[in-house]
Design an enzyme around this catalytic site. Structure first.
Site, short mmCIF file in Angstrom:
data_model
loop_
_atom_site.label_atom_id
_atom_site.label_comp_id
_atom_site.label_asym_id
_atom_site.label_seq_id
_atom_site.Cartn_x
_atom_site.Cartn_y
_atom_site.Cartn_z
CG ASP A 74 -3.64 9.54 2.95
OD1 ASP A 74 -3.09 8.43 3.17
OD2 ASP A 74 -4.55 9.70 2.13
CD GLU A 111 -5.12 1.89 0.01
OE1 GLU A 111 -5.60 1.98 -1.13
OE2 GLU A 111 -3.94 2.20 0.26
CG HIS A 162 -7.58 9.11 -3.50
ND1 HIS A 162 -7.89 8.40 -2.35
CD2 HIS A 162 -6.30 8.80 -3.80
CE1 HIS A 162 -6.83 7.70 -1.98
NE2 HIS A 162 -5.86 7.93 -2.83
C1 GLC Z 1 -2.87 3.87 -2.17
C2 GLC Z 1 -3.44 5.22 -2.51
C3 GLC Z 1 -3.19 5.51 -3.95
C4 GLC Z 1 -1.69 5.52 -4.17
C5 GLC Z 1 -1.04 4.23 -3.69
C6 GLC Z 1 0.44 4.41 -3.56
O1 GLC Z 1 -3.51 2.85 -2.83
O2 GLC Z 1 -4.80 5.27 -2.16
O3 GLC Z 1 -3.76 6.71 -4.37
O4 GLC Z 1 -1.42 5.70 -5.52
O5 GLC Z 1 -1.49 3.86 -2.41
O6 GLC Z 1 0.73 5.28 -2.50
#
Ligand code: GLC
Ligand code: CA
Length: 543
Positions: free
Chosen positions: A98, A245, A316
């Site tokens: 990640d 993402e 998650h």
């Molecule tokens: C993304 C992650 C999440 C996190 C956020 C801030 O959305 O998937 O779990 O809290 O970024 O890093």
């Protein structure tokens, strides 16, 4: 284009805290993951997306990184990570890390330096203003809370789009790019197979325009990153898997990221099918499966021509799919399988979130003290401030909380579901005696074996990877589609409801490929109208 390994593979997401504890401290760790690699090999996956394991004060469970080139002690060491990469490789599994570089932790050395003074060389790694603007932040406990926090020593404000312990990195500063490229190469050199890129659509933000996602330089930054780290230019023939993402992506934008000739990413996670199921478009109103809408959204995304899709129900940050969209009660097993069949035979790369392959469900939360997640705790505060009655808060948060996904993996019926010999950091779901990996492995018709079979189907059949998609007309709660490849057609039909549904077709059925019900005389359903059982799903070759 030659098919890439990640188009034929299924990726499995591990939330390290919750997967397997190896030393009894109640927190999952890298040695725990290593001890479960045989299980993942049996499932058949091609890569693991590992949620963050870097050094972190764990304000957001690792999405707040204080050292990108070290491992959090509760998870292990860099040597454990190397061992995991090597052990996974023996089983033909790649490790995808990640990458959280929209922000770091406020405990990262860069930020510790930056906040020392206005003329510190690291000051410009972050984003400072004399006056805050209207940008808002998640996780503030004061929704809509300001994304700016005052740094008392200098009197300036720093930006944090998430918690105040997650200051945003300044991507206008080329030095930040160089640091990020270096840390990516550090892990790539150790044999990592690629990256899942956290909120990557935010790195091109233009602060003073209050423009957060899809900023004008976003794609330039990704092309530069590709060339400097994982791409063809930096590592010829390597075929990294990279997935961004991007809550803000439309199909057009997804093509910008994922068209091969643009040299950016392999694919992105889009969330339209997730958001479209939120009641009244609001996360805390809960989920409601709306099949016609789901068909519309998927059919639109399946038309992606120049790029490549990711396919997922869970991660998650999301509630368990069998609870959110399926029926986690009477039809738990059937609906878990039906949702799997529907998703895995679409065009794109499927992702499984740990426990999804067992049909794991949401947790029966009854009290705020059972939640761990910063988002849940701050949402409760926000709802309280907005005047929502105390008794309504837990029921609202329960159905959507990210903690639903984060309860420990259910391995067997021993204490704590075999996750830990100690006290688990988050409670194990009380249903672990019925729902666990051991039971799933024993039973031939389990959810696990459906996932295993779907992974196998993809490996062995080019139509699953490359076939064109066509949505069929059907009853509102039936999702039926064709995949077409080299003069052959395949029909996938799924009843996404608790009721019997009629399915009408003129198709002549050939070989049955997968089915979630015991079926005799399946061929008799050919060329006719027939009843589908609640949550029945199958895929069949057409003659
Ligand atoms: C993304 C992650 C999440 C996190 C956020 C801030 O959305 O998937 O779990 O809290 O970024 O890093
Ligand atoms: Ca541990």
């Amino acid at each position: 284009m030659k098919t890439k390994w990640w188009q034929k593979s299924v990726i499995y997401q591990i939330y390290p805290r919750s997967f397997q504890d190896s030393n009894g401290d109640g927190v999952g760790d890298l040695q725990g993951i290593i001890s479960r690699l045989d299980y993942l090999q049996e499932l058949g996956i091609g890569a693991i997306w590992l949620s963050p394991v870097y050094k972190s004060p764990m304000d957001d469970n690792g999405y707040d990184i204080s050292d990108y080139c070290d491992i959090a002690p509760e998870f292990g060491t860099v040597a454990d990570m190397e061992e995991m990469i090597a052990e996974a490789k023996k089983r033909d599994i790649r490790i995808v890390m990640d990458l959280v570089v929209n922000h770091s932790s406020d405990e990262h050395a860069w930020f510790v330096e930056a906040r020392k003074s206005k003329d510190n060389p690291y000051r410009d790694y972050y984003i400072w203003r004399d006056e805050p603007n209207n940008l808002i932040s998640g996780f503030t406990g004061n929704w809509p809370g300001s994304a700016w926090t005052k740094d008392e020593s200098s009197g300036q404000y720093y930006l944090h789009l998430f918690s105040k312990k997650q200051p945003d990195l300044n991507w206008d500063n080329p030095k930040v790019h160089k640091e990020v490229h270096d840390l990516m190469n550090f892990w790539l050199d150790k044999g990592v197979g690629g990256f899942r890129m956290d909120v990557i659509d935010m790195i091109g933000k233009v602060i003073d325009d209050e423009l957060i996602t899809n900023g004008p330089k976003l794609h330039d930054y990704l092309q530069e990153m590709n060339a400097a780290t994982f791409g063809e230019k930096a590592r010829p023939g390597f075929e990294a898997l990279t997935v961004g993402e991007t809550w803000s992506a439309t199909p057009e934008i997804a093509e910008l990221y994922s068209s091969p000739e643009r040299n950016e990413l392999s694919m992105v996670f889009q969330f339209e099918h997730i958001v479209a199921m939120w009641k009244e478009g609001q996360k805390y109103k809960g989920n409601q499966l709306n099949v016609p809408k789901l068909k519309e959204v998927f059919a639109k995304w399946q038309q992606l021509e120049k790029g490549w899709n990711s396919l997922f129900w869970n991660n998650h940050d999301l509630p368990r799919v069998v609870s959110a969209f399926g029926n986690d009660n009477k039809y738990r097993v059937q609906s878990a399988k039906a949702l799997a069949i529907l998703l895995h035979l679409l065009k794109g790369t499927p992702y499984i979130y740990e426990g999804e392959e067992l049909g794991m469900t949401n947790f029966p939360f009854t009290d705020m003290s059972q939640f761990n997640d910063i988002e849940a705790r701050t949402a409760a505060e926000d709802l309280r401030k907005a005047g929502v009655a105390e008794a309504e808060i837990v029921p609202m948060i329960r159905q959507v909380s990210r903690d639903n996904a984060r309860t420990p993996m259910q391995w067997d019926s021993s204490d704590n579901a075999g996750f830990t010999t100690g006290k688990p950091w988050l409670a194990v779901n009380p249903n672990y005696k019925e729902i666990n990996a051991a039971v799933n492995l024993q039973e031939n018709d389990s959810v696990f074996h459906t996932y295993q079979k779907l992974i196998q189907l993809r490996k062995e059949n080019d139509w699953v990877v490359l076939g064109d998609f066509e949505l069929l007309n059907s009853a509102p709660n039936v999702f039926a589609y064709l995949r077409k490849f080299e003069n052959k057609q395949y029909l996938i039909t799924v009843n996404l409801s608790d009721d019997e549904q009629e399915f009408k077709s003129d198709f002549e059925f050939g070989k049955l490929l997968i089915h979630n019900y015991e079926t005799e005389n399946f061929a008799e359903t050919s060329g006719s109208t027939f009843k589908m059982q609640p949550w029945e799903a199958f895929a069949v070759e057409l003659l």
